[in-house]
Design a protein around this motif. Structure first.
Motif, mmCIF file in Angstrom:
data_model
loop_
_atom_site.group_PDB
_atom_site.id
_atom_site.type_symbol
_atom_site.label_atom_id
_atom_site.label_comp_id
_atom_site.label_asym_id
_atom_site.label_seq_id
_atom_site.Cartn_x
_atom_site.Cartn_y
_atom_site.Cartn_z
ATOM 1 N N TYR A 266 0.858 -1.176 0.000
ATOM 2 C CA TYR A 266 0.000 0.000 0.000
ATOM 3 C C TYR A 266 0.897 1.229 0.000
ATOM 4 C CZ TYR A 266 -3.642 -3.296 1.151
ATOM 5 O OH TYR A 266 -4.508 -4.359 1.112
ATOM 6 N N ARG B 78 1.454 -5.589 3.284
ATOM 7 C CA ARG B 78 0.148 -6.183 3.574
ATOM 8 C C ARG B 78 -0.025 -6.466 5.062
ATOM 9 N NH1 ARG B 78 0.054 -11.877 1.574
ATOM 10 N NH2 ARG B 78 1.024 -10.748 -0.086
ATOM 11 N N VAL C 186 -0.440 -3.343 7.252
ATOM 12 C CA VAL C 186 -1.776 -2.754 7.145
ATOM 13 C C VAL C 186 -2.789 -3.601 7.901
ATOM 14 C CG1 VAL C 186 -3.634 -2.172 5.544
ATOM 15 C CG2 VAL C 186 -1.275 -1.543 5.002
#
Length: 98
Positions: free
Chosen positions: A4, A55, A58
């Motif tokens: 992200y 990943r 997050v």
């Protein structure tokens, strides 16, 4: 998603280089990258310079997101609140380069 990225509209990312670089790392490890700044004694990745999160990183903070909504109005910037959320997970995240 494996990665992200948060980037301000006035910044530019060289996507091919970024994808190559991220390809050398495992998104299943806890990564939170960015240019480190200090505000009121809190160190966090500055959103204007860009923030990259794996990943797993997050997923660690998603469950606490609603708890941080009210803090947005009390703090100078979203990057600081995001950094505080990572700090609150009491996990070992590294900000900045080396």
């Amino acid at each position: 998603m494996d990665w992200y990225v948060i980037i301000d509209a006035d910044s530019y990312i060289f996507w091919p280089n970024t994808a190559l670089w991220l390809g050398t790392m495992d998104p299943n490890l806890k990564f939170y990258f960015g240019s480190a700044v200090n505000v009121a004694g809190e160190r966090f990745a500055h959103g204007g310079s860009g923030i990259v999160m794996s990943r797993v990183a997050v997923y660690d903070i998603v469950g606490t997101a609603a708890r941080w909504d009210s803090n947005i109005r009390e703090r100078c910037c979203g990057g600081l609140v995001l950094g505080l959320a990572f700090k609150d997970t009491r996990l070992n995240y590294r900000i900045g380069g080396r």
